[in-house]
Scaffold this motif. Structure first.
Motif, short mmCIF file in Angstrom:
data_model
loop_
_atom_site.label_atom_id
_atom_site.label_comp_id
_atom_site.label_asym_id
_atom_site.label_seq_id
_atom_site.Cartn_x
_atom_site.Cartn_y
_atom_site.Cartn_z
N MET A 1 10.52 -37.62 3.12
CA MET A 1 9.29 -37.03 2.64
C MET A 1 9.41 -35.51 2.71
O MET A 1 9.99 -34.96 3.63
N ALA A 2 8.87 -34.84 1.75
CA ALA A 2 8.98 -33.38 1.68
C ALA A 2 8.00 -32.71 2.63
O ALA A 2 6.98 -33.28 3.01
N ARG A 3 8.31 -31.48 3.00
CA ARG A 3 7.43 -30.70 3.86
C ARG A 3 6.24 -30.18 3.05
O ARG A 3 6.30 -30.09 1.84
N MET A 4 5.18 -29.80 3.75
CA MET A 4 3.95 -29.43 3.07
C MET A 4 4.05 -28.07 2.37
O MET A 4 3.63 -27.93 1.24
N HIS A 5 4.60 -27.07 3.06
CA HIS A 5 4.56 -25.72 2.51
C HIS A 5 5.93 -25.15 2.19
O HIS A 5 6.09 -23.95 2.10
N THR A 6 6.94 -25.98 2.04
CA THR A 6 8.27 -25.51 1.64
C THR A 6 8.83 -26.48 0.62
O THR A 6 8.27 -27.54 0.36
N ARG A 7 9.96 -26.13 0.07
CA ARG A 7 10.60 -27.01 -0.91
C ARG A 7 11.63 -27.92 -0.26
O ARG A 7 12.26 -28.72 -0.93
N ARG A 9 13.27 -30.83 2.33
CA ARG A 9 12.90 -32.15 2.84
C ARG A 9 12.94 -32.12 4.35
O ARG A 9 13.67 -31.35 4.95
N GLY A 10 12.18 -32.98 4.96
CA GLY A 10 12.16 -33.05 6.41
C GLY A 10 13.38 -33.78 6.93
O GLY A 10 13.98 -34.61 6.24
N SER A 11 13.77 -33.48 8.15
CA SER A 11 14.89 -34.19 8.75
C SER A 11 14.37 -35.46 9.40
O SER A 11 13.26 -35.51 9.93
#
Length: 154
Positions: A1-7, A9-11
């Motif tokens: 799932m992608a992070r909220m305020h960046t481009r 992806r979460g680890s």
């Protein structure tokens, strides 16, 4: 799932063990665990800190690896039963503490544009969480502001 305020992806994080039963070496009574949870909450610890303290220190010298497996209740449920739950959810409280620190930093360093953006993103997350918790965990007329955050964190 992608992070909220960046481009980015979460680890991915680690998974909890699939065992439903507490380990045999941790045979602590459920009532003793509940008493210790309430005692730690009265000392001012957050639910996540309570879980870590039970994992590291344990109850009567015996570690408790998973409170839910040992008592069939989560730490938050135990705190709700004993009226020891915090008035603000832990994730919202941590975000408010970060926003207060950033706001104090911005008052001293007005040209720090990177932290100005971090403050905007943090306050955006706070407003999102407030709308999620409004009505259940927070009052229906609760709105976030810097002054409210300072009051709640004292």
């Amino acid at each position: 799932m992608a992070r909220m305020h960046t481009r980015r992806r979460g680890s991915s994080g680690s998974d909890k063990p699939t065992a439903d039963d507490p380990p045999e070496w941790s045979d602590v009574d459920a009532d003793a665990i509940e008493e210790r949870v309430v005692e730690l909450a009265e000392q001012g610890h957050d639910p996540s800190q309570i879980g870590m303290k039970l994992r590291d220190e344990g109850v009567q010298g015996t570690p408790v690896p998973d409170v839910k497996a040992a008592t069939d209740k989560k730490v938050g449920e135990i705190l709700d039963e004993h009226d020891a739950a915090p008035e603000v959810p832990e994730d919202l409280r941590n975000l408010m503490a970060r926003a207060v620190r950033l706001r104090d930093h911005m008052s001293e360093n007005g040209t720090d544009y990177q932290n100005k953006r971090a403050l905007q993103n943090t306050e955006s997350k706070i407003r999102r969480l407030v709308s999620y918790y409004r009505g259940d965990e927070l009052d229906t007329d609760f709105t976030y502001s810097y002054d409210v955050a300072v009051e709640l964190l004292e």
